[in-house]
Design a protein around this motif. Sequence first.
Motif, PDB file in Angstrom:
ATOM      1  N   PRO A   1     -29.666  61.707 -59.366  1.00 41.14           N
ATOM      2  CA  PRO A   1     -30.027  60.484 -59.809  1.00 41.14           C
ATOM      3  C   PRO A   1     -28.437  60.382 -59.073  1.00 41.14           C
ATOM      4  O   PRO A   1     -27.452  60.384 -58.764  1.00 41.14           O
ATOM      5  CB  PRO A   1     -29.100  60.777 -60.897  1.00 41.14           C
ATOM      6  N   GLU A   2     -28.649  58.272 -58.980  1.00 43.79           N
ATOM      7  CA  GLU A   2     -28.224  57.532 -58.394  1.00 43.79           C
ATOM      8  C   GLU A   2     -27.695  56.602 -58.953  1.00 43.79           C
ATOM      9  O   GLU A   2     -28.214  55.975 -60.067  1.00 43.79           O
ATOM     10  CB  GLU A   2     -28.603  57.043 -56.579  1.00 43.79           C
ATOM     11  N   GLY A   3     -26.219  56.415 -58.927  1.00 42.57           N
ATOM     12  CA  GLY A   3     -25.401  55.521 -59.663  1.00 42.57           C
ATOM     13  C   GLY A   3     -25.895  53.414 -59.078  1.00 42.57           C
ATOM     14  O   GLY A   3     -25.997  53.648 -57.878  1.00 42.57           O
ATOM     15  N   VAL A   4     -26.644  53.037 -59.982  1.00 46.45           N
ATOM     16  CA  VAL A   4     -26.783  51.379 -59.059  1.00 46.45           C
ATOM     17  C   VAL A   4     -25.178  50.209 -59.725  1.00 46.45           C
ATOM     18  O   VAL A   4     -25.209  50.250 -58.850  1.00 46.45           O
ATOM     19  CB  VAL A   4     -27.970  51.047 -59.715  1.00 46.45           C
ATOM     20  N   ALA A   5     -24.837  49.912 -60.562  1.00 47.68           N
ATOM     21  CA  ALA A   5     -24.438  49.227 -61.097  1.00 47.68           C
ATOM     22  C   ALA A   5     -23.414  49.304 -62.567  1.00 47.68           C
ATOM     23  O   ALA A   5     -24.091  49.730 -63.374  1.00 47.68           O
ATOM     24  CB  ALA A   5     -24.795  47.523 -60.904  1.00 47.68           C
ATOM     25  N   ILE A   6     -22.904  48.185 -62.969  1.00 53.86           N
ATOM     26  CA  ILE A   6     -21.624  48.454 -63.824  1.00 53.86           C
ATOM     27  C   ILE A   6     -20.718  47.854 -63.834  1.00 53.86           C
ATOM     28  O   ILE A   6     -20.285  46.805 -63.546  1.00 53.86           O
ATOM     29  CB  ILE A   6     -20.733  49.761 -63.713  1.00 53.86           C
TER      30      ILE A   6
ATOM     31  N   TYR B   1     -21.132  47.898 -57.761  1.00 58.47           N
ATOM     32  CA  TYR B   1     -22.537  47.703 -56.810  1.00 58.47           C
ATOM     33  C   TYR B   1     -21.669  49.072 -56.574  1.00 58.47           C
ATOM     34  O   TYR B   1     -21.064  48.698 -54.985  1.00 58.47           O
ATOM     35  CB  TYR B   1     -23.403  46.514 -56.915  1.00 58.47           C
ATOM     36  N   ALA B   2     -23.161  49.666 -56.231  1.00 53.57           N
ATOM     37  CA  ALA B   2     -23.169  50.188 -54.889  1.00 53.57           C
ATOM     38  C   ALA B   2     -23.327  49.948 -54.060  1.00 53.57           C
ATOM     39  O   ALA B   2     -24.320  49.033 -53.832  1.00 53.57           O
ATOM     40  CB  ALA B   2     -24.808  51.357 -55.556  1.00 53.57           C
ATOM     41  N   ASP B   3     -23.281  50.386 -52.785  1.00 48.61           N
ATOM     42  CA  ASP B   3     -23.639  49.996 -51.513  1.00 48.61           C
ATOM     43  C   ASP B   3     -24.828  49.535 -51.067  1.00 48.61           C
ATOM     44  O   ASP B   3     -25.132  48.237 -50.322  1.00 48.61           O
ATOM     45  CB  ASP B   3     -22.744  50.605 -50.527  1.00 48.61           C
ATOM     46  N   ALA B   4     -25.858  50.328 -51.532  1.00 45.97           N
ATOM     47  CA  ALA B   4     -27.030  50.632 -51.451  1.00 45.97           C
ATOM     48  C   ALA B   4     -27.992  49.189 -51.920  1.00 45.97           C
ATOM     49  O   ALA B   4     -29.325  48.814 -51.507  1.00 45.97           O
ATOM     50  CB  ALA B   4     -27.798  51.452 -51.812  1.00 45.97           C
ATOM     51  N   VAL B   5     -27.610  48.383 -53.069  1.00 48.00           N
ATOM     52  CA  VAL B   5     -28.066  47.453 -54.166  1.00 48.00           C
ATOM     53  C   VAL B   5     -26.812  46.116 -53.544  1.00 48.00           C
ATOM     54  O   VAL B   5     -26.910  44.804 -54.457  1.00 48.00           O
ATOM     55  CB  VAL B   5     -28.064  47.735 -55.347  1.00 48.00           C
ATOM     56  N   LYS B   6     -25.421  46.304 -53.156  1.00 49.89           N
ATOM     57  CA  LYS B   6     -25.167  45.169 -53.339  1.00 49.89           C
ATOM     58  C   LYS B   6     -25.299  43.624 -52.377  1.00 49.89           C
ATOM     59  O   LYS B   6     -25.726  44.035 -51.116  1.00 49.89           O
ATOM     60  CB  LYS B   6     -23.456  45.708 -52.469  1.00 49.89           C
TER      61      LYS B   6
ATOM     62  N   GLN C   1     -29.976  41.836 -62.521  1.00 53.19           N
ATOM     63  CA  GLN C   1     -31.211  41.127 -61.762  1.00 53.19           C
ATOM     64  C   GLN C   1     -31.746  42.011 -60.402  1.00 53.19           C
ATOM     65  O   GLN C   1     -30.732  41.781 -59.915  1.00 53.19           O
ATOM     66  CB  GLN C   1     -30.841  40.136 -61.794  1.00 53.19           C
ATOM     67  N   MET C   2     -32.606  42.483 -60.261  1.00 50.71           N
ATOM     68  CA  MET C   2     -32.720  42.619 -58.969  1.00 50.71           C
ATOM     69  C   MET C   2     -33.594  41.525 -57.650  1.00 50.71           C
ATOM     70  O   MET C   2     -34.914  41.627 -58.149  1.00 50.71           O
ATOM     71  CB  MET C   2     -33.605  44.367 -58.524  1.00 50.71           C
ATOM     72  N   ASP C   3     -32.961  41.722 -57.079  1.00 51.08           N
ATOM     73  CA  ASP C   3     -34.110  40.806 -55.433  1.00 51.08           C
ATOM     74  C   ASP C   3     -33.886  41.558 -54.134  1.00 51.08           C
ATOM     75  O   ASP C   3     -33.183  42.445 -54.225  1.00 51.08           O
ATOM     76  CB  ASP C   3     -32.945  39.599 -55.203  1.00 51.08           C
TER      77      ASP C   3
END
Length: 125
Positions: free
Chosen positions: A45-50, A59-64, A81-83
């Motif tokens: 599992p990988e944290g995404v955002a809080i 935000y995790a670096d992968a989604v920032k 919101q994922m763009d």
Amino acid sequence: QVQLVESGGGSVQAGGSLRLSCAASGSTYSTNCMGWFRQAPGKEPEGVAIVYTGGSTYYADAVKGRFTISQGNAKNTVTLQMDSLEPEDTAMYYCAAHGVLYECYTKETYEYNYRGQGTQVTVSS
């Protein structure tokens, strides 16, 4: 106890957008952070955002720069919101919440006390 229910997953082509929502019920007054984590098949599992009490976010670096987390005024909804989605974003996405404030910062999102059932996001190239 807090119950979390996610919605909004689906399939999209690379470069597209999706908006995930999480509805919280129960003792939502006891939560100090809500967030999202994801897990792809065969991966950890990988944290995404809080979003923390007070409104600060992580935000995790992968989604920032591509994902935006926000919380409703009553702390009973959180959206992601994922763009500019990429095939690497394909995973089951889970909403999570936690009550102990300092643990919101020290624990990974997937270690939080409460989690939903998840919603699938698939991004094709």
